[in-house]
Every structure is written in structure tokens, then in C-alpha cells.
Design a protein around this motif. Structure first.
Motif, mmCIF file in Angstrom:
data_model
loop_
_atom_site.group_PDB
_atom_site.id
_atom_site.type_symbol
_atom_site.label_atom_id
_atom_site.label_comp_id
_atom_site.label_asym_id
_atom_site.label_seq_id
_atom_site.Cartn_x
_atom_site.Cartn_y
_atom_site.Cartn_z
ATOM 1 N N SER A 89 27.042 26.423 57.356
ATOM 2 C CA SER A 89 27.028 25.917 55.990
ATOM 3 C C SER A 89 27.018 24.383 55.966
ATOM 4 C CB SER A 89 28.249 26.448 55.234
ATOM 5 O OG SER A 89 28.343 25.883 53.954
ATOM 6 N N PHE A 90 27.810 23.775 56.848
ATOM 7 C CA PHE A 90 27.929 22.312 56.870
ATOM 8 C C PHE A 90 26.603 21.640 57.232
ATOM 9 C CE2 PHE A 90 28.857 18.305 59.042
ATOM 10 C CZ PHE A 90 29.634 17.669 58.077
ATOM 11 N N PHE A 91 25.881 22.217 58.168
ATOM 12 C CA PHE A 91 24.665 21.559 58.673
ATOM 13 C C PHE A 91 23.372 22.000 57.977
ATOM 14 C CE2 PHE A 91 27.463 20.910 62.371
ATOM 15 C CZ PHE A 91 27.278 19.546 62.563
ATOM 16 N N TYR A 92 23.349 23.205 57.457
ATOM 17 C CA TYR A 92 22.057 23.738 57.033
ATOM 18 C C TYR A 92 21.957 24.142 55.558
ATOM 19 C CZ TYR A 92 21.169 24.003 62.046
ATOM 20 O OH TYR A 92 21.011 23.693 63.367
ATOM 21 N N GLN A 93 23.070 24.154 54.831
ATOM 22 C CA GLN A 93 22.994 24.601 53.448
ATOM 23 C C GLN A 93 23.134 23.461 52.460
ATOM 24 O OE1 GLN A 93 25.766 27.962 52.898
ATOM 25 N NE2 GLN A 93 23.925 29.210 52.679
ATOM 26 N N ALA A 94 22.449 23.618 51.324
ATOM 27 C CA ALA A 94 22.590 22.661 50.228
ATOM 28 C C ALA A 94 23.987 22.789 49.627
ATOM 29 C CB ALA A 94 21.527 22.944 49.166
ATOM 30 N N PRO A 95 24.487 21.742 48.963
ATOM 31 C CA PRO A 95 25.867 21.758 48.427
ATOM 32 C C PRO A 95 26.181 22.976 47.563
ATOM 33 C CG PRO A 95 24.950 19.561 48.282
ATOM 34 C CD PRO A 95 23.836 20.444 48.760
ATOM 35 N N TYR A 96 25.252 23.391 46.692
ATOM 36 C CA TYR A 96 25.529 24.521 45.803
ATOM 37 C C TYR A 96 25.791 25.784 46.612
ATOM 38 C CZ TYR A 96 24.806 28.419 42.635
ATOM 39 O OH TYR A 96 24.966 29.585 41.945
ATOM 40 N N PHE A 97 24.936 26.042 47.601
ATOM 41 C CA PHE A 97 25.090 27.249 48.413
ATOM 42 C C PHE A 97 26.304 27.146 49.319
ATOM 43 C CE2 PHE A 97 20.504 27.153 47.442
ATOM 44 C CZ PHE A 97 20.398 28.385 46.802
ATOM 45 N N SER A 98 26.620 25.919 49.754
ATOM 46 C CA SER A 98 27.815 25.722 50.581
ATOM 47 C C SER A 98 29.077 26.047 49.795
ATOM 48 C CB SER A 98 27.890 24.276 51.078
ATOM 49 O OG SER A 98 26.869 24.017 51.994
ATOM 50 N N LYS A 99 29.097 25.670 48.534
ATOM 51 C CA LYS A 99 30.246 25.983 47.678
ATOM 52 C C LYS A 99 30.391 27.488 47.513
ATOM 53 C CE LYS A 99 32.071 25.437 43.005
ATOM 54 N NZ LYS A 99 31.803 24.929 41.634
ATOM 55 N N ASP A 100 29.269 28.169 47.283
ATOM 56 C CA ASP A 100 29.295 29.619 47.117
ATOM 57 C C ASP A 100 29.782 30.299 48.385
ATOM 58 O OD1 ASP A 100 28.479 32.078 45.566
ATOM 59 O OD2 ASP A 100 27.196 32.326 47.331
ATOM 60 N N LEU A 101 29.287 29.845 49.532
ATOM 61 C CA LEU A 101 29.698 30.445 50.800
ATOM 62 C C LEU A 101 31.153 30.143 51.113
ATOM 63 C CD1 LEU A 101 29.023 32.017 53.347
ATOM 64 C CD2 LEU A 101 28.163 29.895 54.370
ATOM 65 N N SER A 126 21.376 44.783 43.519
ATOM 66 C CA SER A 126 20.326 43.817 43.205
ATOM 67 C C SER A 126 19.817 43.157 44.479
ATOM 68 C CB SER A 126 20.852 42.740 42.251
ATOM 69 O OG SER A 126 21.740 41.881 42.933
ATOM 70 N N LEU A 127 18.610 42.589 44.404
ATOM 71 C CA LEU A 127 18.042 41.891 45.550
ATOM 72 C C LEU A 127 18.842 40.642 45.897
ATOM 73 C CD1 LEU A 127 14.219 42.149 44.763
ATOM 74 C CD2 LEU A 127 15.441 43.296 46.615
ATOM 75 N N TYR A 131 21.437 38.407 49.781
ATOM 76 C CA TYR A 131 21.514 37.037 50.285
ATOM 77 C C TYR A 131 22.952 36.506 50.295
ATOM 78 C CZ TYR A 131 16.448 37.074 49.919
ATOM 79 O OH TYR A 131 15.122 37.395 50.070
ATOM 80 N N LYS A 132 23.893 37.345 49.907
ATOM 81 C CA LYS A 132 25.303 36.945 49.971
ATOM 82 C C LYS A 132 25.797 37.180 51.399
ATOM 83 C CE LYS A 132 28.281 37.846 46.768
ATOM 84 N NZ LYS A 132 28.639 36.473 46.337
ATOM 85 N N SER A 133 26.085 36.094 52.101
ATOM 86 C CA SER A 133 26.428 36.201 53.521
ATOM 87 C C SER A 133 27.625 37.099 53.785
ATOM 88 C CB SER A 133 26.708 34.798 54.079
ATOM 89 O OG SER A 133 25.597 33.968 53.896
ATOM 90 N N LEU A 134 28.596 37.090 52.883
ATOM 91 C CA LEU A 134 29.830 37.858 53.111
ATOM 92 C C LEU A 134 30.067 38.884 52.010
ATOM 93 C CD1 LEU A 134 32.024 34.895 54.336
ATOM 94 C CD2 LEU A 134 31.393 36.899 55.680
#
Length: 208
Positions: A89-101, A126-127, A131-134
């Protein structure tokens, strides 16, 4: 008395996991593969109740040891996975997705992912859910919540000599859980899908 290894139980457990994987992989003819979660809950209820009752009857059950065994079985692999996700999450995700993760990582670490799914109105079918990692950790959260209270319930029954009511007590809680499920099903399907009280009847069925 030592519990006998049941290879058919392991086979059912493997089948239930396979069904869920095929369901999320959108493999044709496995649109009901999510039922593997239900099978897994029943198996878990059967196994954990067998272990606890066996130790209680032998007068060697320890709540501390029970929780410690659960921690050693679950936490090392789980926390290692969460650690890897933090790095990703720290290296590869955008801030919004990092917050969600990060919310999911915290919720999974303390076994409340099912409640996060309810708050986020996450639709298991749903599709977007794929994409929800956890997202899948909701079922583990329900199991661990159940395992936290159920041993206490069994200890109290045996301590105060109510063990003859064991089967009836489990049956009553099972019926209440099913009743709550039908009560809320039409009101909020996500709530009934992820809520602990509307799911534990499956674990209690295995316990019964």
C-alpha cells in the motif's frame, strides 16, 4: 480421550474453500460457490465444540491455553500477510486506496472486518467486492468473535452443573440467530449477510 483425525472433515473443508475460490473467479456453473462459507462455518462449529467439550470432560480445559492456541494458529500467518499489504500500500497505491486498505488491515487485525463491511455497505456479490484486498476476512472475524464467547458459555454451563441443558441451550441460541436473520433479511441484506448474530446459527449447527 484424544480426538480421532477425520479425513472426511478435511476433505469437506478443502471443498468449501475451493467452492468460494471458483465463485470469486467467476467460473461458470459455480455462481452458488459462496455456500462454501456456510459449509466452513458448520465444520468450524463441529470441530471447536468437540475439542472444548473433550478437554472440559477431562478437566484440563484452560481458557488461556485455548486462546493461546488460536493465536498461534491464526496470528503469525495473518499478521505477516497484513505486513506485506502495508508495504504494498505504501509504495504502490494512491492515497484514497491506501486509506481504504488501511481500514481493512486494522479491522482484520482485530477481527471486526465484518462490521467494516456493514458500515461500507460492501456487496459480497458485486464486481467491486472482488477488488477488496481483505474483504474475505469477514468470515474469519465472525469465527473469532464466536470463539471468544462460546468457550465462556460452555465453562459456565459445566461449572454450575447445567451441562444437561447443553444441547437445548445451543438449540435455543441457534433458533434465535435464525429468527434475527429472517427479521432483518428484507430490511438490509448486507446486514444479515455479515452480522455475527445472523451467522452464528451455522456455527451452532455444527456445534449441535
Amino acid at each position: 480421550m484424544k480426538l480421532i483425525y477425520r479425513p472426511e472433515i478435511d476433505g469437506l473443508r478443502g471443498l468449501s474453500i475451493l467452492l468460494v475460490i471458483l465463485f470469486h473467479a467467476k467460473v461458470p456453473y459455480f455462481s452458488s460457490g459462496f455456500l462454501g462459507v456456510d459449509i466452513f462455518f458448520v465444520i468450524s462449529g463441529y470441530l471447536i465444540t468437540s475439542i472444548i467439550l473433550n478437554e472440559i470432560k477431562l478437566k484440563r480445559f484452560s481458557l488461556i491455553n485455548f486462546y493461546e492456541r488460536r493465536a498461534r494458529r491464526i496470528l503469525p500467518a495473518l499478521y505477516f500477510l497484513l505486513f506485506l499489504l502495508c508495504i504494498y500500500s505504501f509504495f504502490y497505491q494512491a492515497p484514497y486506496f491506501s486509506k481504504d486498505l488501511s481500514q481493512s488491515i486494522f479491522s482484520t487485525a482485530v477481527f471486526i472486518q465484518n462490521f467494516l463491511n456493514i458500515i461500507e455497505a460492501a456487496d459480497y456479490f458485486s464486481l467491486d467486492y472482488d477488488y477488496k484486498s481483505l474483504g474475505h476476512a469477514w468470515s474469519l472475524s465472525i469465527e473469532e468473535q464466536f470463539y471468544f464467547f462460546f468457550p465462556l458459555f460452555l465453562i459456565l454451563l459445566f461449572k454450575y452443573n447445567f451441562k444437561k441443558y447443553l444441547t437445548n441451550s445451543i438449540l435455543i441460541f441457534l433458533i434465535i440467530s435464525i429468527f434475527i436473520y429472517f427479521l432483518f433479511r428484507d430490511y438490509n441484506q448486507n446486514l444479515t449477510f455479515y452480522l455475527t448474530f445472523t451467522r452464528i446459527w451455522e456455527i451452532l449447527f455444527g456445534a449441535l
